[in-house]
Design a protein around this motif. Structure first.
Motif, PDB file in Angstrom:
ATOM      1  N   HIS A  49       0.834  -1.202   0.000  1.00 33.25           N
ATOM      2  CA  HIS A  49       0.000   0.000   0.000  1.00 33.25           C
ATOM      3  C   HIS A  49       0.873   1.258   0.000  1.00 33.25           C
ATOM      4  CE1 HIS A  49       0.820  -0.444   4.290  1.00 33.25           C
ATOM      5  NE2 HIS A  49       0.431   0.811   4.454  1.00 33.25           N
ATOM      6  N   GLU A  55       0.522   4.234  -2.610  1.00 33.78           N
ATOM      7  CA  GLU A  55       0.313   5.603  -2.139  1.00 33.78           C
ATOM      8  C   GLU A  55       1.389   6.541  -2.678  1.00 33.78           C
ATOM      9  OE1 GLU A  55       0.103   4.907   2.052  1.00 33.78           O
ATOM     10  OE2 GLU A  55      -2.021   4.376   1.967  1.00 33.78           O
ATOM     11  N   CYS A  99      -9.648   1.441  -4.273  1.00 34.30           N
ATOM     12  CA  CYS A  99      -9.989   1.892  -2.924  1.00 34.30           C
ATOM     13  C   CYS A  99      -8.984   2.944  -2.439  1.00 34.30           C
ATOM     14  CB  CYS A  99     -10.034   0.702  -1.977  1.00 34.30           C
ATOM     15  SG  CYS A  99     -10.507   1.136  -0.298  1.00 34.30           S
ATOM     16  N   LEU A 100      -7.698   2.680  -2.641  1.00 38.97           N
ATOM     17  CA  LEU A 100      -6.666   3.640  -2.235  1.00 38.97           C
ATOM     18  C   LEU A 100      -6.778   4.932  -3.047  1.00 38.97           C
ATOM     19  CD1 LEU A 100      -3.688   1.168  -1.786  1.00 38.97           C
ATOM     20  CD2 LEU A 100      -4.829   2.474   0.020  1.00 38.97           C
ATOM     21  N   ARG A 120      -9.584   6.185  -4.375  1.00 37.93           N
ATOM     22  CA  ARG A 120     -10.762   6.908  -3.871  1.00 37.93           C
ATOM     23  C   ARG A 120     -10.450   7.607  -2.558  1.00 37.93           C
ATOM     24  NH1 ARG A 120     -13.616   1.932  -5.032  1.00 37.93           N
ATOM     25  NH2 ARG A 120     -14.310   2.076  -7.178  1.00 37.93           N
ATOM     26  N   ASN A 121      -9.748   6.919  -1.668  1.00 37.21           N
ATOM     27  CA  ASN A 121      -9.387   7.534  -0.382  1.00 37.21           C
ATOM     28  C   ASN A 121      -8.490   8.748  -0.588  1.00 37.21           C
ATOM     29  OD1 ASN A 121     -10.884   5.691   1.055  1.00 37.21           O
ATOM     30  ND2 ASN A 121      -9.147   4.368   1.522  1.00 37.21           N
ATOM     31  N   ALA A 122      -7.561   8.657  -1.531  1.00 37.26           N
ATOM     32  CA  ALA A 122      -6.670   9.787  -1.818  1.00 37.26           C
ATOM     33  C   ALA A 122      -7.458  10.959  -2.388  1.00 37.26           C
ATOM     34  CB  ALA A 122      -5.567   9.358  -2.778  1.00 37.26           C
ATOM     35  N   LYS A 157     -10.665  11.606  -1.863  1.00 36.53           N
ATOM     36  CA  LYS A 157     -11.463  12.168  -0.767  1.00 36.53           C
ATOM     37  C   LYS A 157     -10.599  13.044   0.128  1.00 36.53           C
ATOM     38  CE  LYS A 157     -14.853   8.466  -0.410  1.00 36.53           C
ATOM     39  NZ  LYS A 157     -15.338   7.347   0.410  1.00 36.53           N
ATOM     40  N   ALA A 158      -9.407  12.578   0.452  1.00 36.76           N
ATOM     41  CA  ALA A 158      -8.509  13.347   1.314  1.00 36.76           C
ATOM     42  C   ALA A 158      -8.122  14.659   0.647  1.00 36.76           C
ATOM     43  CB  ALA A 158      -7.260  12.530   1.641  1.00 36.76           C
TER      44      ALA A 158
END
Length: 72
Positions: free
Chosen positions: A11, A15, A47-48, A50-52, A54-55
């Motif tokens: 991950h 990232e 998923c990673l 999308r999280n990035a 959103k952040a």
């Protein structure tokens, strides 16, 4: 945590690729100088991503406690 077992991408590898501008799984693989093989990593990569996103959106959004001034 290993996300892509075919290429041993963790991950943190993913990232780092996202931080460098990757926005799709193919770009993540290219940034890490590998290619998709079985495809089982794609859901985890998405998923990673999308999280990035959103952040990043949360960082660029104005503070929720900010008051607005209205001119009448």
């Amino acid at each position: 945590m290993i996300v892509c077992s075919c290429n041993a991408l963790s991950h943190t590898d993913i990232e780092a690729a996202i931080s460098a501008g990757a926005s799709r799984p193919a770009e993540i693989h290219a940034a890490r100088k590998c290619r998709a093989q079985c495809g089982n990593c794609v859901p985890g990569m998405l998923c990673l991503l999308r999280n990035a996103l959103k952040a990043a959106a949360m960082e660029s959004a104005p503070a929720s406690g900010a008051q607005r001034h209205h001119l009448a």
